[in-house]
Design a protein around this motif. Sequence first.
Motif, PDB file in Angstrom:
ATOM      1  N   HIS A  48       0.823  -1.210   0.000  1.00 21.63           N
ATOM      2  CA  HIS A  48       0.000   0.000   0.000  1.00 21.63           C
ATOM      3  C   HIS A  48       0.865   1.271   0.000  1.00 21.63           C
ATOM      4  CE1 HIS A  48      -3.662  -2.299   1.790  1.00 21.63           C
ATOM      5  NE2 HIS A  48      -3.217  -2.835   0.678  1.00 21.63           N
ATOM      6  N   PRO A  49       1.554   1.529  -1.097  1.00 21.82           N
ATOM      7  CA  PRO A  49       2.452   2.691  -1.163  1.00 21.82           C
ATOM      8  C   PRO A  49       1.690   4.007  -1.232  1.00 21.82           C
ATOM      9  CG  PRO A  49       2.178   1.757  -3.331  1.00 21.82           C
ATOM     10  CD  PRO A  49       1.467   0.833  -2.383  1.00 21.82           C
ATOM     11  N   HIS A  50       2.400   5.079  -0.956  1.00 27.74           N
ATOM     12  CA  HIS A  50       1.862   6.414  -1.166  1.00 27.74           C
ATOM     13  C   HIS A  50       1.970   6.802  -2.636  1.00 27.74           C
ATOM     14  CE1 HIS A  50       3.151   6.763   3.155  1.00 27.74           C
ATOM     15  NE2 HIS A  50       1.882   7.133   3.217  1.00 27.74           N
ATOM     16  N   ILE A  51       3.038   6.312  -3.277  1.00 31.69           N
ATOM     17  CA  ILE A  51       3.321   6.705  -4.656  1.00 31.69           C
ATOM     18  C   ILE A  51       3.906   5.533  -5.437  1.00 31.69           C
ATOM     19  CG2 ILE A  51       5.624   7.606  -4.125  1.00 31.69           C
ATOM     20  CD1 ILE A  51       4.802   9.965  -6.074  1.00 31.69           C
ATOM     21  N   VAL A  52       3.562   5.461  -6.723  1.00 30.54           N
ATOM     22  CA  VAL A  52       4.085   4.420  -7.611  1.00 30.54           C
ATOM     23  C   VAL A  52       4.695   5.100  -8.826  1.00 30.54           C
ATOM     24  CG1 VAL A  52       3.481   2.491  -9.135  1.00 30.54           C
ATOM     25  CG2 VAL A  52       2.425   2.671  -6.870  1.00 30.54           C
ATOM     26  N   PHE A  53       5.923   4.728  -9.126  1.00 30.41           N
ATOM     27  CA  PHE A  53       6.600   5.145 -10.349  1.00 30.41           C
ATOM     28  C   PHE A  53       6.453   3.986 -11.324  1.00 30.41           C
ATOM     29  CE2 PHE A  53       8.513   7.722  -7.122  1.00 30.41           C
ATOM     30  CZ  PHE A  53       8.811   8.915  -7.739  1.00 30.41           C
ATOM     31  N   LEU A  54       5.790   4.224 -12.448  1.00 35.08           N
ATOM     32  CA  LEU A  54       5.412   3.143 -13.341  1.00 35.08           C
ATOM     33  C   LEU A  54       5.867   3.370 -14.770  1.00 35.08           C
ATOM     34  CD1 LEU A  54       3.744   0.525 -13.841  1.00 35.08           C
ATOM     35  CD2 LEU A  54       1.731   1.998 -14.113  1.00 35.08           C
ATOM     36  N   ASP A  55       6.625   2.414 -15.283  1.00 31.23           N
ATOM     37  CA  ASP A  55       6.981   2.399 -16.698  1.00 31.23           C
ATOM     38  C   ASP A  55       5.745   1.972 -17.482  1.00 31.23           C
ATOM     39  OD1 ASP A  55       8.439   2.434 -19.064  1.00 31.23           O
ATOM     40  OD2 ASP A  55       9.352   0.469 -18.718  1.00 31.23           O
ATOM     41  N   ILE A  56       5.638   2.397 -18.712  1.00 34.40           N
ATOM     42  CA  ILE A  56       4.480   2.023 -19.526  1.00 34.40           C
ATOM     43  C   ILE A  56       4.792   0.826 -20.411  1.00 34.40           C
ATOM     44  CG2 ILE A  56       2.877   2.779 -21.325  1.00 34.40           C
ATOM     45  CD1 ILE A  56       3.167   5.629 -20.141  1.00 34.40           C
ATOM     46  N   GLU A  57       5.858   0.914 -21.174  1.00 37.52           N
ATOM     47  CA  GLU A  57       6.207  -0.157 -22.111  1.00 37.52           C
ATOM     48  C   GLU A  57       6.975  -1.261 -21.392  1.00 37.52           C
ATOM     49  OE1 GLU A  57       5.759  -0.813 -25.474  1.00 37.52           O
ATOM     50  OE2 GLU A  57       4.314   0.821 -25.494  1.00 37.52           O
ATOM     51  N   MET A  58       6.277  -2.360 -21.117  1.00 36.60           N
ATOM     52  CA  MET A  58       6.901  -3.528 -20.490  1.00 36.60           C
ATOM     53  C   MET A  58       6.383  -4.778 -21.206  1.00 36.60           C
ATOM     54  SD  MET A  58       6.733  -2.624 -16.404  1.00 36.60           S
ATOM     55  CE  MET A  58       4.989  -2.203 -16.365  1.00 36.60           C
ATOM     56  N   GLY A  63       1.965  -0.847 -18.538  1.00 37.92           N
ATOM     57  CA  GLY A  63       1.557  -0.132 -17.333  1.00 37.92           C
ATOM     58  C   GLY A  63       0.076   0.195 -17.277  1.00 37.92           C
ATOM     59  N   PHE A  64      -0.528   0.537 -18.406  1.00 38.91           N
ATOM     60  CA  PHE A  64      -1.953   0.864 -18.413  1.00 38.91           C
ATOM     61  C   PHE A  64      -2.809  -0.365 -18.097  1.00 38.91           C
ATOM     62  CE2 PHE A  64      -0.363   4.186 -21.460  1.00 38.91           C
ATOM     63  CZ  PHE A  64      -0.557   5.265 -20.605  1.00 38.91           C
ATOM     64  N   VAL A  65      -2.459  -1.503 -18.664  1.00 39.36           N
ATOM     65  CA  VAL A  65      -3.185  -2.742 -18.376  1.00 39.36           C
ATOM     66  C   VAL A  65      -3.007  -3.113 -16.907  1.00 39.36           C
ATOM     67  CG1 VAL A  65      -3.340  -5.216 -18.890  1.00 39.36           C
ATOM     68  CG2 VAL A  65      -3.054  -3.571 -20.756  1.00 39.36           C
ATOM     69  N   MET A  66      -1.795  -2.941 -16.393  1.00 34.35           N
ATOM     70  CA  MET A  66      -1.538  -3.233 -14.984  1.00 34.35           C
ATOM     71  C   MET A  66      -2.452  -2.414 -14.079  1.00 34.35           C
ATOM     72  SD  MET A  66       1.702  -2.526 -12.544  1.00 34.35           S
ATOM     73  CE  MET A  66       0.841  -1.170 -11.773  1.00 34.35           C
ATOM     74  N   LEU A  67      -2.602  -1.132 -14.376  1.00 29.01           N
ATOM     75  CA  LEU A  67      -3.443  -0.266 -13.551  1.00 29.01           C
ATOM     76  C   LEU A  67      -4.891  -0.756 -13.521  1.00 29.01           C
ATOM     77  CD1 LEU A  67      -2.063   3.231 -14.574  1.00 29.01           C
ATOM     78  CD2 LEU A  67      -1.801   2.100 -12.349  1.00 29.01           C
ATOM     79  N   GLN A  68      -5.367  -1.285 -14.623  1.00 31.58           N
ATOM     80  CA  GLN A  68      -6.745  -1.789 -14.685  1.00 31.58           C
ATOM     81  C   GLN A  68      -6.918  -3.048 -13.842  1.00 31.58           C
ATOM     82  OE1 GLN A  68      -7.275  -2.210 -18.895  1.00 31.58           O
ATOM     83  NE2 GLN A  68      -7.580  -0.028 -19.210  1.00 31.58           N
ATOM     84  N   GLN A  69      -5.835  -3.758 -13.561  1.00 40.34           N
ATOM     85  CA  GLN A  69      -5.900  -5.012 -12.815  1.00 40.34           C
ATOM     86  C   GLN A  69      -5.763  -4.823 -11.302  1.00 40.34           C
ATOM     87  OE1 GLN A  69      -4.810  -8.445 -14.444  1.00 40.34           O
ATOM     88  NE2 GLN A  69      -5.273  -7.702 -16.484  1.00 40.34           N
ATOM     89  N   LEU A  70      -5.458  -3.635 -10.866  1.00 43.15           N
ATOM     90  CA  LEU A  70      -5.226  -3.391  -9.440  1.00 43.15           C
ATOM     91  C   LEU A  70      -6.505  -3.431  -8.621  1.00 43.15           C
ATOM     92  CD1 LEU A  70      -2.711  -0.411  -9.603  1.00 43.15           C
ATOM     93  CD2 LEU A  70      -2.208  -2.756  -8.895  1.00 43.15           C
ATOM     94  N   THR A  71      -6.385  -3.942  -7.401  1.00 42.46           N
ATOM     95  CA  THR A  71      -7.486  -3.836  -6.453  1.00 42.46           C
ATOM     96  C   THR A  71      -7.249  -2.650  -5.516  1.00 42.46           C
ATOM     97  OG1 THR A  71      -6.411  -5.461  -5.018  1.00 42.46           O
ATOM     98  CG2 THR A  71      -8.098  -6.276  -6.517  1.00 42.46           C
ATOM     99  N   TYR A  72      -5.993  -2.409  -5.135  1.00 41.06           N
ATOM    100  CA  TYR A  72      -5.642  -1.268  -4.286  1.00 41.06           C
ATOM    101  C   TYR A  72      -5.218  -0.114  -5.197  1.00 41.06           C
ATOM    102  CZ  TYR A  72      -3.440   1.638  -0.777  1.00 41.06           C
ATOM    103  OH  TYR A  72      -3.117   2.698   0.037  1.00 41.06           O
ATOM    104  N   LYS A  73      -5.908   1.006  -5.083  1.00 39.06           N
ATOM    105  CA  LYS A  73      -5.623   2.137  -5.981  1.00 39.06           C
ATOM    106  C   LYS A  73      -5.452   3.459  -5.238  1.00 39.06           C
ATOM    107  CE  LYS A  73      -8.123  -0.072  -9.710  1.00 39.06           C
ATOM    108  NZ  LYS A  73      -9.150   0.030 -10.744  1.00 39.06           N
ATOM    109  N   ASN A  74      -5.207   3.408  -3.956  1.00 39.50           N
ATOM    110  CA  ASN A  74      -5.107   4.610  -3.140  1.00 39.50           C
ATOM    111  C   ASN A  74      -3.659   5.107  -3.076  1.00 39.50           C
ATOM    112  OD1 ASN A  74      -5.898   6.673  -1.453  1.00 39.50           O
ATOM    113  ND2 ASN A  74      -5.757   5.419   0.399  1.00 39.50           N
ATOM    114  N   PHE A  75      -3.148   5.526  -4.209  1.00 37.26           N
ATOM    115  CA  PHE A  75      -1.780   6.031  -4.289  1.00 37.26           C
ATOM    116  C   PHE A  75      -1.684   7.053  -5.415  1.00 37.26           C
ATOM    117  CE2 PHE A  75      -2.023   2.173  -6.860  1.00 37.26           C
ATOM    118  CZ  PHE A  75      -1.547   2.613  -8.088  1.00 37.26           C
TER     119      PHE A  75
END
Length: 127
Positions: A48-58, A63-75
Amino acid sequence: MLKAILIDDEESNLSSLKEKLASYCPQVQVIATCDNATRGIEAIDNFHPHIVFLDIEMPVMNGFVMLQQLTYKNFELIFTTAYDHYAIKAIRYSALDYLVKPIEIEELKNDFDAWEAVTVGADRPKQ
């Protein structure tokens, strides 16, 4: 202390960002580094981080698909990418910033200075 997770498929980018944060943003504690989106999801759910640094091209999952799969989004989210053509899409995800690699130290410091000015006294950046 702000807890941060770094997600990037390139080890050199993870190391460089972690070093810059340690040297120039002492208010940030890197609690996990992840070399793919699947590990990133696990780390976000566990820490449960305060901030996430996320690459897009992996590979496998961007990264965009990953964000859609998250259950915890309070960052807060900062995209870190070598490509500037994703900026509009990043805005739709309410990203705090969009940093193009190589990440400049002043841009990184400015993000935290601005963020701290807005969140002074807050326990979590998003409630």
